[in-house]
Motif scaffolding. Structure first.
Motif, PDB file in Angstrom:
ATOM      1  N   ASN A  58       0.819  -1.217   0.000  1.00  0.00           N
ATOM      2  CA  ASN A  58       0.000   0.000   0.000  1.00  0.00           C
ATOM      3  C   ASN A  58       0.848   1.261   0.000  1.00  0.00           C
ATOM      4  O   ASN A  58       0.409   2.309  -0.502  1.00  0.00           O
ATOM      5  CB  ASN A  58      -0.935   0.006   1.218  1.00  0.00           C
ATOM      6  CG  ASN A  58      -2.143  -0.890   1.028  1.00  0.00           C
ATOM      7  OD1 ASN A  58      -2.547  -1.184  -0.100  1.00  0.00           O
ATOM      8  ND2 ASN A  58      -2.738  -1.347   2.121  1.00  0.00           N
TER       9      ASN A  58
ATOM     10  N   LEU B 150      -7.754   3.751   5.233  1.00  0.00           N
ATOM     11  CA  LEU B 150      -7.836   3.024   3.959  1.00  0.00           C
ATOM     12  C   LEU B 150      -9.212   3.183   3.325  1.00  0.00           C
ATOM     13  O   LEU B 150      -9.325   3.333   2.097  1.00  0.00           O
ATOM     14  CB  LEU B 150      -7.538   1.539   4.178  1.00  0.00           C
ATOM     15  CG  LEU B 150      -6.090   1.171   4.497  1.00  0.00           C
ATOM     16  CD1 LEU B 150      -5.971  -0.311   4.810  1.00  0.00           C
ATOM     17  CD2 LEU B 150      -5.163   1.536   3.329  1.00  0.00           C
TER      18      LEU B 150
ATOM     19  N   VAL C 110      -4.359   6.422   0.917  1.00  0.00           N
ATOM     20  CA  VAL C 110      -4.177   4.967   1.006  1.00  0.00           C
ATOM     21  C   VAL C 110      -2.778   4.657   1.509  1.00  0.00           C
ATOM     22  O   VAL C 110      -2.587   3.737   2.326  1.00  0.00           O
ATOM     23  CB  VAL C 110      -4.433   4.305  -0.362  1.00  0.00           C
ATOM     24  CG1 VAL C 110      -4.066   2.819  -0.317  1.00  0.00           C
ATOM     25  CG2 VAL C 110      -5.887   4.462  -0.772  1.00  0.00           C
TER      26      VAL C 110
ATOM     27  N   GLY D 218      -1.432   2.594   4.724  1.00  0.00           N
ATOM     28  CA  GLY D 218      -0.380   1.590   4.667  1.00  0.00           C
ATOM     29  C   GLY D 218       0.639   1.773   5.771  1.00  0.00           C
ATOM     30  O   GLY D 218       1.066   0.801   6.409  1.00  0.00           O
TER      31      GLY D 218
END
Length: 210
Positions: free
Chosen positions: A38, A156, A168, A172
């Protein structure tokens, strides 16, 4: 005493080990791999290599850990491990081409798949927040784990629904922190007084009953 014990006079005793480390290490490893994808570590933008981990490590191994936690009488651990085992199995299904999940959005309105994944993540954010509440009298380690996991799902979900890659990536990075905490909790659960050393999980003081 059961009828079997009355007849046998030697009731069978369970020697089931602690399934907690298996569940925590499985969760941590799968979460770490996906979180690194991610944040685009090594410029990786396609996360499908995590499918194997999600099926067998985060999914199957963690699901089994949950079943064994039921056998030990740990309802909280059993519910958590089984739930996240099911999460990873369902997440892997999203990434398997022949599952038909991704292909169903091929002719859909642009962004619909991201919104659907966002709703999927929001539902798990809610579940995780409930586990966070349940962890408040367990240990500081578990409380930190579910706190950061709640934030991870939230960020997320927002990143997917807003179609923002940077958000995003933020999720991560939170996932990496979550994975490291899960590794710590798993190691703390695995080490006993028979080992070379132990590490604290941060037990809360007993609740006063007066």
């Amino acid at each position: 005493m059961s009828d079997i014990e009355k007849i046998d006079h030697h009731p069978r005793r369970s020697r089931l080990g602690n399934p907690g480390p298996l569940g925590l290490f499985s969760f941590a490893s799968t979460t770490l791999v996906l979180s690194l994808y991610n944040v685009h570590a090594r410029h990786i933008a396609v996360p499908n290599v995590v499918v194997g981990m999600a099926l067998f490590c985060g999914g199957l191994a963690q699901f089994l850990a949950g079943m064994w936690e039921f056998a030990t009488g740990n309802t909280f651990g059993a519910t958590a491990f089984t739930s996240y085992g099911a999460f990873w199995l369902s997440f892997a299904t999203l990434l398997i081409p022949n599952s038909g999940v991704a292909s169903a959005y091929a002719n859909a309105k642009p962004g619909m798949e991201d919104d659907a994944i966002g709703i999927f993540l929001i539902s798990w954010m809610i579940v995780t927040f409930l586990f966070f509440l349940g962890s408040l009298r367990k240990s500081l380690g578990l409380t930190a784990l579910f706190f950061f996991l709640t934030l991870t799902f939230m960020v997320l979900a927002i990143g997917n629904m807003m179609k923002k890659t940077d958000i995003v990536k933020g999720g991560g990075y939170l996932g990496i922190v979550t994975a490291l905490i899960a590794y710590y909790c798993g190691l703390s659960e695995m080490l006993t007084s028979d080992d070379l050393f132990t590490i604290p999980l941060g037990k809360y003081p007993p609740r006063r009953t007066d």
